[in-house]
Design a protein around this motif. Structure first.
Motif, short mmCIF file in Angstrom:
data_model
loop_
_atom_site.label_atom_id
_atom_site.label_comp_id
_atom_site.label_asym_id
_atom_site.label_seq_id
_atom_site.Cartn_x
_atom_site.Cartn_y
_atom_site.Cartn_z
N UNK A 192 0.33 6.49 63.36
CA UNK A 192 0.32 5.37 64.30
C UNK A 192 -0.53 4.23 63.77
N UNK A 193 -1.68 4.57 63.18
CA UNK A 193 -2.55 3.54 62.63
C UNK A 193 -1.88 2.83 61.46
N UNK A 194 -1.23 3.61 60.61
CA UNK A 194 -0.51 3.00 59.49
C UNK A 194 0.61 2.10 59.99
N UNK A 195 1.27 2.52 61.07
CA UNK A 195 2.33 1.70 61.66
C UNK A 195 1.82 0.37 62.15
N UNK A 196 0.61 0.36 62.71
CA UNK A 196 0.03 -0.89 63.18
C UNK A 196 -0.28 -1.82 62.00
N UNK A 197 -0.78 -1.24 60.93
CA UNK A 197 -1.02 -2.03 59.72
C UNK A 197 0.28 -2.63 59.21
N UNK A 198 1.35 -1.82 59.22
CA UNK A 198 2.65 -2.28 58.74
C UNK A 198 3.18 -3.42 59.61
N UNK A 199 3.03 -3.29 60.92
CA UNK A 199 3.52 -4.33 61.83
C UNK A 199 2.82 -5.66 61.59
N UNK A 200 1.51 -5.61 61.43
CA UNK A 200 0.75 -6.83 61.19
C UNK A 200 1.12 -7.45 59.85
N UNK A 245 6.19 -16.69 43.22
CA UNK A 245 6.37 -16.43 44.65
C UNK A 245 7.33 -15.28 44.90
N UNK A 246 8.42 -15.22 44.14
CA UNK A 246 9.40 -14.14 44.30
C UNK A 246 8.76 -12.80 43.95
N UNK A 247 8.00 -12.76 42.86
CA UNK A 247 7.31 -11.52 42.47
C UNK A 247 6.36 -11.08 43.57
N UNK A 248 5.62 -12.03 44.12
CA UNK A 248 4.70 -11.72 45.22
C UNK A 248 5.45 -11.10 46.39
N UNK A 249 6.55 -11.71 46.78
CA UNK A 249 7.30 -11.21 47.94
C UNK A 249 7.88 -9.83 47.69
N UNK A 250 8.37 -9.58 46.48
CA UNK A 250 8.93 -8.27 46.16
C UNK A 250 7.83 -7.21 46.16
N UNK A 251 6.68 -7.52 45.58
CA UNK A 251 5.56 -6.58 45.59
C UNK A 251 5.11 -6.28 47.02
N UNK A 252 5.05 -7.31 47.84
CA UNK A 252 4.61 -7.12 49.22
C UNK A 252 5.66 -6.34 50.02
N UNK A 253 6.93 -6.59 49.76
CA UNK A 253 7.99 -5.85 50.45
C UNK A 253 7.93 -4.37 50.08
N UNK A 254 7.63 -4.09 48.82
CA UNK A 254 7.48 -2.70 48.39
C UNK A 254 6.31 -2.03 49.11
N UNK A 255 5.20 -2.75 49.23
CA UNK A 255 4.06 -2.22 49.97
C UNK A 255 4.42 -1.95 51.43
N UNK A 256 5.17 -2.87 52.03
CA UNK A 256 5.57 -2.69 53.42
C UNK A 256 6.41 -1.41 53.58
N UNK A 257 7.33 -1.18 52.66
CA UNK A 257 8.15 0.03 52.72
C UNK A 257 7.29 1.29 52.65
N UNK A 258 6.31 1.27 51.78
CA UNK A 258 5.44 2.44 51.62
C UNK A 258 4.56 2.65 52.85
N UNK A 259 4.12 1.57 53.47
CA UNK A 259 3.34 1.69 54.71
C UNK A 259 4.20 2.30 55.81
N UNK A 260 5.46 1.87 55.90
CA UNK A 260 6.36 2.40 56.93
C UNK A 260 6.60 3.89 56.73
N UNK A 261 6.63 4.31 55.47
CA UNK A 261 6.93 5.70 55.17
C UNK A 261 5.71 6.61 55.24
N UNK A 262 4.52 6.03 55.25
CA UNK A 262 3.29 6.84 55.22
C UNK A 262 3.08 7.61 56.50
#
Length: 219
Positions: A4-12, A202-219
């Motif tokens: 749940x805590x990880x989900x809140x981090x992902x939402x923000x 900027x594109x590299x930044x967004x792709x890296x951040x999107x990958x992090x978001x996916x991993x947060x959702x899966x944690x």
């Protein structure tokens, strides 16, 4: 509770990333940096998958790299008053980088989005003159950062696509080399090269951040 805590981090973080896709200016970059720093601080106090921790560090490195390059370019950026409808910050203007594409793509498709954005980013940069200045200074800026970005793109290819056979390696090589060769082609001004690198950072930044978001959702 931990999930749940990880989900809140992902939402923000999701909200900060969605904002950045539409307009990646200094404020949006700082917001991303702040969110990633908070995520890292929270994860540091618990047992966390090493892949997630690595994604946090890589996303933060991408934000820092973008901000560093943006700071160097800033002295050459044309005033936004010149154009009220177009901005150097609007990376979402490259069609493939629509919010829904980046935020919903599977991991392997994130690299395809990145590769598809290369030619689009160059065409977009060439259609507008956002930076101007002494050619020698801008050329030095381009030469310094183009090599760094080339290496980062290879890293993304090997990370996101997994083990690569020779045919896959050659495919990536052809795409990356073709992009950077086109940047120094006849008729491409140094102004356009620097603008294209800005978009690519900027594109590299967004792709890296999107990958992090996916991993947060899966944690």
């Amino acid at each position: 509770m931990e999930r749940r805590r990880t989900g809140k981090l992902a939402d923000s973080f999701h909200g900060a990333l969605a904002t950045a896709i539409s307009k990646l200016d200094d404020e949006a970059a700082f917001h991303l940096r702040s969110e990633i720093s908070a995520i890292r601080a929270v994860l540091a106090g618990r047992k966390t998958d090493t892949a997630l921790l690595a994604a946090v560090d890589r996303a933060l490195d991408a934000v820092v790299g973008f901000h560093r390059f943006a700071a160097e370019v800033k002295g050459f950026v044309v005033s936004r008053d010149v154009s009220k409808t177009a901005s150097l910050y609007e990376v979402g203007s490259v069609g493939i980088l629509a919010v829904e594409n980046v935020l919903t793509a599977e991991r392997k498709n994130l690299f395809r989005i990145l590769m598809s954005g290369l030619s689009g980013g160059l065409a977009y940069a060439a259609s507008r003159q956002y930076v101007y200045g002494a050619s020698a200074v801008l050329d030095g800026l381009y030469r310094t950062h183009s090599g760094q970005l080339y290496d980062e793109l290879w890293s993304l290819a090997t990370e996101f696509r997994g083990p690569l056979d020779e045919n896959a390696v050659r495919e990536v090589q052809t795409g990356l080399d073709g992009f950077f060769t086109s940047l120094v082609g006849p008729g491409v001004t140094v102004d356009t090269r620097v603008t294209a690198l800005y978009q690519l950072y900027a594109i590299v930044l967004l792709v890296r951040c999107a990958d992090l978001l996916q991993k947060l959702r899966a944690a």
